[in-house]
Structures are given as structure tokens and as C-alpha cells.
Design a protein around this motif. Structure first.
Motif, mmCIF file in Angstrom:
data_model
loop_
_atom_site.group_PDB
_atom_site.id
_atom_site.type_symbol
_atom_site.label_atom_id
_atom_site.label_comp_id
_atom_site.label_asym_id
_atom_site.label_seq_id
_atom_site.Cartn_x
_atom_site.Cartn_y
_atom_site.Cartn_z
ATOM 1 N N VAL A 1 87.403 67.307 39.228
ATOM 2 C CA VAL A 1 86.074 66.554 39.277
ATOM 3 C C VAL A 1 85.017 67.547 38.394
ATOM 4 O O VAL A 1 85.382 68.816 38.431
ATOM 5 C CB VAL A 1 85.578 66.818 40.941
ATOM 6 N N ASN A 2 84.294 66.945 37.861
ATOM 7 C CA ASN A 2 83.052 67.648 37.188
ATOM 8 C C ASN A 2 82.038 68.100 38.351
ATOM 9 O O ASN A 2 81.736 67.251 38.888
ATOM 10 C CB ASN A 2 82.577 66.653 36.075
ATOM 11 N N SER A 3 81.448 69.345 38.080
ATOM 12 C CA SER A 3 80.600 69.709 39.125
ATOM 13 C C SER A 3 79.306 68.983 39.205
ATOM 14 O O SER A 3 78.709 68.853 38.001
ATOM 15 C CB SER A 3 80.353 71.124 38.593
ATOM 16 N N LEU A 4 78.685 68.564 40.268
ATOM 17 C CA LEU A 4 77.498 68.139 40.509
ATOM 18 C C LEU A 4 76.556 69.085 39.887
ATOM 19 O O LEU A 4 76.567 70.331 39.959
ATOM 20 C CB LEU A 4 77.250 68.010 41.785
ATOM 21 N N GLY B 1 72.961 65.458 37.223
ATOM 22 C CA GLY B 1 72.550 66.723 36.935
ATOM 23 C C GLY B 1 71.141 66.754 36.446
ATOM 24 O O GLY B 1 70.559 65.745 36.302
ATOM 25 N N PRO B 2 70.405 67.824 36.182
ATOM 26 C CA PRO B 2 69.060 67.962 35.567
ATOM 27 C C PRO B 2 68.967 67.216 34.259
ATOM 28 O O PRO B 2 67.783 66.487 34.002
ATOM 29 C CB PRO B 2 68.653 69.218 35.385
ATOM 30 N N ALA B 3 70.018 66.926 33.401
ATOM 31 C CA ALA B 3 69.944 65.979 32.232
ATOM 32 C C ALA B 3 70.219 64.685 32.494
ATOM 33 O O ALA B 3 69.868 63.582 31.733
ATOM 34 C CB ALA B 3 70.805 66.477 31.315
ATOM 35 N N SER B 4 70.420 64.225 33.613
ATOM 36 C CA SER B 4 70.556 62.736 33.964
ATOM 37 C C SER B 4 69.304 61.923 34.080
ATOM 38 O O SER B 4 68.277 62.647 34.525
ATOM 39 C CB SER B 4 71.470 62.511 35.192
ATOM 40 N N ILE B 5 69.203 60.872 34.247
ATOM 41 C CA ILE B 5 68.093 60.087 34.186
ATOM 42 C C ILE B 5 68.014 59.982 35.790
ATOM 43 O O ILE B 5 68.838 59.333 36.442
ATOM 44 C CB ILE B 5 68.196 58.577 33.583
#
Length: 370
Positions: free
Chosen positions: A91-94, A102-106
Motif C-alpha cells: 500500500v502507498n501511505s495515506l 494526501g495534501p496534494a490531492s483534490i
């Protein structure tokens, strides 16, 4: 603000709202993951890999993405994490920028990136997100949860929060709590990013990007990921050729400086600065002693697995081997058949990413005995 999602990533939607340990919640969050091998009919041959700060879910090549993964030599048919036997999930870290929210997500509520409105992230939040993926895949109990570096923290949090989720655990260069030296280093890394004028309180874009701050943060990180022994052996005091030296009187002069500069420049535009800040701080906050009245060994002893292995590099200054010894001791106190291996690898904290001749057999032998 950019996300860097490997081709072939799969996504699991998180429950909405997905509440965070320190307050706040996500709506419409997700976790990126990849798998290898086949889940057997008993669904008891699953191995979960949780990663360090910067890796994505692409630990190894697979049918959906044939590009080599960050742990290619360790995961695959006949390799230490043998996908002929195991169904492997990574898994990629939350909080990352590699597919998980994450903070870069919309932010779906605003149509803009979360930036610093993202909830305060803890290691435990990442652990709970990984548990959601495991459950969605129909797995009641993992054969093993394997964590590297920050992932070693995530694995311990996962085992603490979800008793009985795994029969065994491999902790590689991880820890049950952040030590002052590690906190100090990460604090300086975050300060380098935040003091870059282009960071702009987290409101940067591709044209106005805190590149200098990220470069300095990455250089400082790389220095602590390796060991003085390796730096000396690889570079010594060798200077750059005259045609490589620029006109800056305080510019690059030694090969080790050039190596750090090249490494940093390859990284800075492929990891979001705000995500870096959030994940870095989550490690500083992590402390299993919180679950046992301030006693980290007692906290570890509350984790119940049948077998465990803690591995570290004797040259690691960021997550020193006494922390892996502590993990083995604490899990043993909780009833696990737990072992510790300190490896004489010269590569320091990053040894598990490069020294496969030492780390490979340790992992392979443990999993073969399950």
C-alpha cells in the motif's frame, strides 16, 4: 501541487468520513495499492508490505506495470518475498502523493488541493487505511505484515490497533517511537522547506515551487540514510574534475557534494513538499509508549503475534539497531517467538533498499519457516 501515481495502481475507497486520530476527517479518500501472486482458497497466504516515507505501492514489477519496483530484488517468484507462495499487497501511505489521498490531492468539497487543510496525519491513520485495504480484499488474517523504515512504525500501529490481524511480523529498520536525533533531523528538513520563500505557506505551484528547500531537505535526509563508512568508501576526499567545477567560490568541489546535488535534484520534483511535511511529522509523533502509560516495552508487549523478526543495519544512525532490538524484546514479552538480527551492512538506514545479499536471506528464512 502534483501527484505521481505509478501506472497500474489500484485504488480502494476509504469509508466516508474517515476520521483521523488527532481530529478531522476525509470524505472521498482512497488508498493506492498493488498486488502480486494469488490469494489461496483459505485466504491465509497474504503478506502486507507497508513502506517508508517516499516509496509508492509499486514494490516490484507485475502484469499491470512491468517497470522495476523499488524493492524489485526482494519481491517476486523465487525471491525472498516469494510470490509463487505468497499473495503480496503493498500500500502507498495515506498522506503521500503517490496515489493515496494526501495534501496534494483534490479536496472534493472545494475542488482545490487540500494543502495545509489536510487533517493532521498520524502513523496510526496510515495503519487504519492499510487495514481497510486488507479487509476489502477478503483477508481476515495476514500471514505476515512487513514494514520498512516508517513502514515499521505503521506495521506496529496496525498490529496494535487491530489485534489478531497477522500471524507474524517482520520489522526492518523500524522503531516503536521516534528518538530525539531522528526528530531533530526531520525538524531541520521541514524547516528547510518552510523557510523557502516559494513554499508560501503551502500555497505553491509548479511555477513557484520550493525547490531549494526540498533540495536541502533531501540532502540532509540522504546523509542520514547512509553511513560515514559508506561515504568514506565511495567518495573519500576525491575532488571533481576541473570542467565540473562552476564559478561559484563556494560551489561544489568534492564528488560527495555532486552526488548529493544530483540525488536531490532527481527527487525534488517527484515528491510533493506538503506531503513530505505531513509524513515526516507523523513519524515524530509516533510512540507506542502512549498505549502503556509511557512504557514503550510495555506498549510493544501488548501486540500479539506468533512470530516476529526485527532486522537492522549496525551502521544505521536514523533508526539505530537498538530500536530493532527493543522491538524484538517487547514482542517477545508479549508472547511472540521473536528474534533480532543486526546486520554488518555499510549502507546505514538505506541498507534494506540495496544490500540484498544480507537482508534477502534474513527475510527469506523467516517467511520459509511460516
Amino acid at each position: 501541487m502534483t501527484e505521481f501515481i505509478p501506472p497500474g495502481s489500484r485504488f480502494h475507497p476509504l469509508p466516508s468520513p474517515f476520521s483521523f486520530k488527532r481530529g478531522g476527517a476525509l470524505h472521498g479518500g482512497r488508498v493506492a495499492y498493488e498486488t502480486w501472486g494469488q490469494l489461496n482458497t483459505q485466504a491465509d497466504n497474504a503478506v502486507l508490505i507497508v513502506t517508508g516515507l517516499s516509496p509508492d505501492a509499486h514494490a516490484a514489477s507485475n502484469a499491470d506495470n512491468p517497470a522495476p519496483g523499488w524493492w524489485e530484488a526482494m519481491v517476486g517468484p523465487g525471491r525472498p518475498v516469494d510470490t509463487d507462495r505468497w499473495f503480496v499487497i503493498c500500500v502507498n501511505s495515506l498522506g503521500s502523493c503517490k496515489g493515496s489521498t494526501g495534501p496534494a490531492s483534490i479536496n472534493p468539497a472545494t475542488g482545490e488541493p487540500y494543502r495545509l487543510t489536510f487533517p493532521e496525519l498520524s502513523v496510526e491513520d496510515g495503519a487504519r487505511a492499510a487495514i481497510e485495504v486488507v479487509r476489502a480484499l477478503g483477508i481476515a488474517r495476514l500471514a505476515c505484515v512487513l514494514g520498512n523504515s516508517m513502514g515499521g512504525m505503521t506495521a506496529l500501529a496496525l498490529l496494535m490497533l487491530e489485534p489478531g490481524i497477522a500471524r507474524s511480523h517482520i520489522n526492518i529498520s523500524g522503531s516503536a517511537q521516534a528518538l530525539p536525533f531522528s526528530i531533530a533531523i526531520r525538524s531541520l528538513q521541514r524547516e528547510a522547506i518552510r523557510l523557502d520563500p516559494q513554499w508560501n505557506g503551502g500555497a505553491y505551484d509548479d511555477a513557484h515551487y520550493p525547490e531549494s528547500g526540498m533540495r536541502m531537505a533531501r540532502k540532509l535526509g540522504v546523509i542520514t540514510y547512509r553511513s560515514a563508512l559508506e561515504w568514506d568508501g565511495r567518495f573519500g576526499r576525491v575532488r571533481l574534475d576541473s570542467d565540473q567545477v562552476d564559478d561559484d567560490p563556494f560551489g561544489l568541489e568534492f564528488q560527495v557534494e555532486s552526488y548529493l546535488e544530483g540525488h536531490a535534484r532527481r527527487f525534488v520534483r517527484f515528491f510533493d513538499p506538503n506531503c513530505y511535511l505531513y509524513l515526516s511529522r507523523s513519524m515524530d509523533w509516533f510512540d507506542l509508549a502512549e498505549y502503556a502509560d509511557g512504557d514503550v516495552l510495555a506498549g510493544l508487549s501488548r501486540i500479539k503475534v506468533e512470530k516476529a523478526l526485527a532486522i537492522g543495519a549496525n551502521t544505521d544512525i536514523l533508526f539505530p539497531v537498538q530500536q530493532q532490538q527493543q522491538i524484538a524484546d517487547g514482542l517477545r514479552a508479549g508472547g511472540a517467538e521473536a528474534a533480532f538480527i543486526g546486520l554488518d551492512s555499510p549502507q546505514g538506514h538505506d541498507a534494506f533498499l540495496v544490500d540484498f545479499q544480507r537482508f534477502g536471506p534474513a527475510v527469506s528464512n523467516f517467511l520459509a519457516a511460516l
